[in-house]
Design a protein around this motif. Structure first.
Motif, PDB file in Angstrom:
ATOM      1  N   ALA A  77       0.832  -1.135   0.100  1.00 27.63           N
ATOM      2  CA  ALA A  77       0.071   0.163   0.226  1.00 27.63           C
ATOM      3  C   ALA A  77       0.889   1.245  -0.024  1.00 27.63           C
ATOM      4  N   LEU A  78       0.456   2.389  -0.730  1.00 25.23           N
ATOM      5  CA  LEU A  78       1.397   3.430  -0.779  1.00 25.23           C
ATOM      6  C   LEU A  78       0.267   4.783  -0.754  1.00 25.23           C
ATOM      7  N   LEU A  79       1.011   5.779  -0.344  1.00 23.61           N
ATOM      8  CA  LEU A  79       0.272   7.245  -0.588  1.00 23.61           C
ATOM      9  C   LEU A  79       1.558   7.825  -1.564  1.00 23.61           C
ATOM     10  N   LEU A  80       0.682   8.353  -2.741  1.00 25.79           N
ATOM     11  CA  LEU A  80       1.506   8.861  -3.943  1.00 25.79           C
ATOM     12  C   LEU A  80       1.270  10.560  -3.859  1.00 25.79           C
ATOM     13  N   LYS A  81       2.535  11.164  -4.351  1.00 24.61           N
ATOM     14  CA  LYS A  81       2.287  12.617  -4.648  1.00 24.61           C
ATOM     15  C   LYS A  81       2.783  12.358  -6.210  1.00 24.61           C
ATOM     16  N   GLY A  82       1.752  12.611  -7.162  1.00 22.03           N
ATOM     17  CA  GLY A  82       1.939  12.451  -8.547  1.00 22.03           C
ATOM     18  C   GLY A  82       2.374  11.319  -8.659  1.00 22.03           C
ATOM     19  N   ASN A  83       3.378  10.654  -9.400  1.00 25.59           N
ATOM     20  CA  ASN A  83       4.062   9.535  -9.681  1.00 25.59           C
ATOM     21  C   ASN A  83       4.968   9.007  -8.517  1.00 25.59           C
ATOM     22  N   ALA A  84       5.277   9.964  -7.601  1.00 24.62           N
ATOM     23  CA  ALA A  84       6.321   9.415  -6.626  1.00 24.62           C
ATOM     24  C   ALA A  84       5.457   8.884  -5.227  1.00 24.62           C
ATOM     25  N   SER A  85       6.210   7.759  -4.819  1.00 23.41           N
ATOM     26  CA  SER A  85       5.599   6.886  -3.629  1.00 23.41           C
ATOM     27  C   SER A  85       6.217   7.389  -2.519  1.00 23.41           C
ATOM     28  N   PRO A  86       6.286   8.525  -1.965  1.00 24.83           N
ATOM     29  CA  PRO A  86       7.163   8.528  -0.436  1.00 24.83           C
ATOM     30  C   PRO A  86       6.796   7.825   0.687  1.00 24.83           C
ATOM     31  N   ILE A  87       5.282   7.467   0.769  1.00 23.73           N
ATOM     32  CA  ILE A  87       4.985   6.517   1.963  1.00 23.73           C
ATOM     33  C   ILE A  87       4.519   5.100   1.386  1.00 23.73           C
ATOM     34  N   LYS A  88       5.053   4.240   2.094  1.00 26.57           N
ATOM     35  CA  LYS A  88       4.673   2.782   1.690  1.00 26.57           C
ATOM     36  C   LYS A  88       4.583   1.997   3.077  1.00 26.57           C
ATOM     37  N   LEU A  89       3.674   1.168   2.827  1.00 30.58           N
ATOM     38  CA  LEU A  89       3.357   0.301   3.870  1.00 30.58           C
ATOM     39  C   LEU A  89       3.737  -1.101   3.556  1.00 30.58           C
ATOM     40  N   PHE A  90       4.631  -1.821   4.321  1.00 26.55           N
ATOM     41  CA  PHE A  90       5.281  -3.053   4.015  1.00 26.55           C
ATOM     42  C   PHE A  90       4.625  -4.312   4.901  1.00 26.55           C
ATOM     43  N   VAL A  91       4.633  -5.505   4.360  1.00 25.17           N
ATOM     44  CA  VAL A  91       4.260  -6.705   5.072  1.00 25.17           C
ATOM     45  C   VAL A  91       5.442  -7.695   4.905  1.00 25.17           C
ATOM     46  N   SER A  92       5.965  -7.979   5.933  1.00 28.32           N
ATOM     47  CA  SER A  92       7.038  -8.990   6.050  1.00 28.32           C
ATOM     48  C   SER A  92       6.978 -10.058   7.158  1.00 28.32           C
ATOM     49  N   THR A  93       7.780 -11.087   6.885  1.00 26.57           N
ATOM     50  CA  THR A  93       8.153 -11.961   8.053  1.00 26.57           C
ATOM     51  C   THR A  93       9.330 -11.669   8.770  1.00 26.57           C
ATOM     52  N   THR A  94      10.287 -10.896   8.630  1.00 29.45           N
ATOM     53  CA  THR A  94      11.311 -10.383   9.188  1.00 29.45           C
ATOM     54  C   THR A  94      11.047 -10.121  10.647  1.00 29.45           C
ATOM     55  N   ASN A  95      11.721 -10.547  11.673  1.00 23.63           N
ATOM     56  CA  ASN A  95      11.771 -10.504  13.058  1.00 23.63           C
ATOM     57  C   ASN A  95      10.348 -11.027  13.698  1.00 23.63           C
ATOM     58  N   ALA A  96       9.371 -11.514  12.765  1.00 19.54           N
ATOM     59  CA  ALA A  96       8.297 -12.290  13.431  1.00 19.54           C
ATOM     60  C   ALA A  96       8.472 -13.585  13.727  1.00 19.54           C
ATOM     61  N   ILE A  97       7.568 -14.135  14.760  1.00 16.86           N
ATOM     62  CA  ILE A  97       7.896 -15.531  15.047  1.00 16.86           C
ATOM     63  C   ILE A  97       7.224 -16.401  13.879  1.00 16.86           C
ATOM     64  N   SER A  98       7.428 -17.840  13.866  1.00 22.96           N
ATOM     65  CA  SER A  98       6.961 -18.491  12.867  1.00 22.96           C
ATOM     66  C   SER A  98       5.438 -18.619  12.562  1.00 22.96           C
ATOM     67  N   ASN A  99       5.014 -18.391  11.262  1.00 21.35           N
ATOM     68  CA  ASN A  99       3.917 -18.489  10.912  1.00 21.35           C
ATOM     69  C   ASN A  99       2.991 -17.141  11.177  1.00 21.35           C
ATOM     70  N   HIS A 100       3.808 -16.068  11.367  1.00 22.42           N
ATOM     71  CA  HIS A 100       3.382 -14.521  11.579  1.00 22.42           C
ATOM     72  C   HIS A 100       3.967 -13.717  10.492  1.00 22.42           C
ATOM     73  N   PHE A 101       3.474 -12.505  10.754  1.00 20.71           N
ATOM     74  CA  PHE A 101       3.952 -11.370   9.694  1.00 20.71           C
ATOM     75  C   PHE A 101       3.960 -10.183  10.809  1.00 20.71           C
ATOM     76  N   ARG A 102       4.591  -9.104  10.092  1.00 20.62           N
ATOM     77  CA  ARG A 102       4.548  -7.650  10.705  1.00 20.62           C
ATOM     78  C   ARG A 102       4.355  -6.743   9.819  1.00 20.62           C
ATOM     79  N   LEU A 103       3.932  -5.522  10.193  1.00 19.25           N
ATOM     80  CA  LEU A 103       3.626  -4.540   9.218  1.00 19.25           C
ATOM     81  C   LEU A 103       4.630  -3.439   9.622  1.00 19.25           C
ATOM     82  N   SER A 104       5.248  -2.633   8.547  1.00 17.56           N
ATOM     83  CA  SER A 104       6.180  -1.525   8.777  1.00 17.56           C
ATOM     84  C   SER A 104       5.579  -0.393   7.609  1.00 17.56           C
ATOM     85  N   LEU A 105       6.258   0.595   8.213  1.00  9.40           N
ATOM     86  CA  LEU A 105       6.220   1.753   7.250  1.00  9.40           C
ATOM     87  C   LEU A 105       7.263   2.524   6.813  1.00  9.40           C
TER      88      LEU A 105
END
Length: 181
Positions: A77-105
């Motif tokens: 997910a992202l917020l854009l200004k024109g075609n630039a996307s300065p704000i991004k929302l991530f999903v990953s398993t980095t640092n998460a316990i097994s079979n879980h995920f985390r969100l980051s900005l």
């Protein structure tokens, strides 16, 4: 409510395809499916009045992760200004316990990229409300999961340089996101 099928092709849909294979961002049972084997990015235009008549703009949606993202994940997910996307929302398993995920900005400011992660491990197949708040008077973007009216137990916050007026909010399908809705 959206009819089943491509989100950009529903009657009166405000969503437009911005890249990738057009028509592959699919709505099923009133939920937008984002799958890493598809490539369409979609976005919706934002009214400038959101940013001039209010001190904060909120962007909120429910998220269910059906299949885990890759360890490094990617933004969905992202917020854009024109075609630039300065704000991004991530999903990953980095640092998460097994079979879980985390969100980051992340916030891109010039050549710098600032990132913050929510430390709550979220389970698969569970509906979570995701909230982004862009506070114009403070120039900050906040991310939390849970109810948008209650004080969150945990949030991450980053400064957005120059108080941009964002033009679009979007969702992205790409390798690494897993299966989201």
């Amino acid at each position: 409510l959206y009819q089943d099928g491509p989100v950009t092709q529903g009657h009166g849909s405000p969503w437009i395809s911005s890249s990738g294979t057009s028509g592959s961002a699919i709505v099923t049972n009133n939920s937008l499916e984002l799958i890493d084997s598809r490539s369409e990015d979609v976005r919706i235009s934002l009214s400038p009045a959101i940013f001039t008549n209010h001190t904060s703009a909120f962007f909120s949606f429910h998220l269910i992760v059906r299949e885990l993202p890759s360890k490094g994940g990617t933004y969905f997910a992202l917020l854009l200004k024109g075609n630039a996307s300065p704000i991004k929302l991530f999903v990953s398993t980095t640092n998460a316990i097994s079979n879980h995920f985390r969100l980051s900005l992340s916030v891109t400011s010039g050549s710098d990229i600032l990132e913050k992660e929510l430390v709550t491990d979220l389970p698969l197949q569970t509906k979570t409300r995701v909230v982004l708040q862009y506070n114009l008077s403070e120039g900050k973007i906040r991310l939390w999961q849970g109810n948008e009216t209650e004080k969150p137990d945990e949030l991450c916050e980053l400064v957005v340089e120059g108080n941009p007026v964002f033009t679009h909010f979007g969702f992205r399908q790409n390798t690494g996101i897993g299966s989201l809705e």
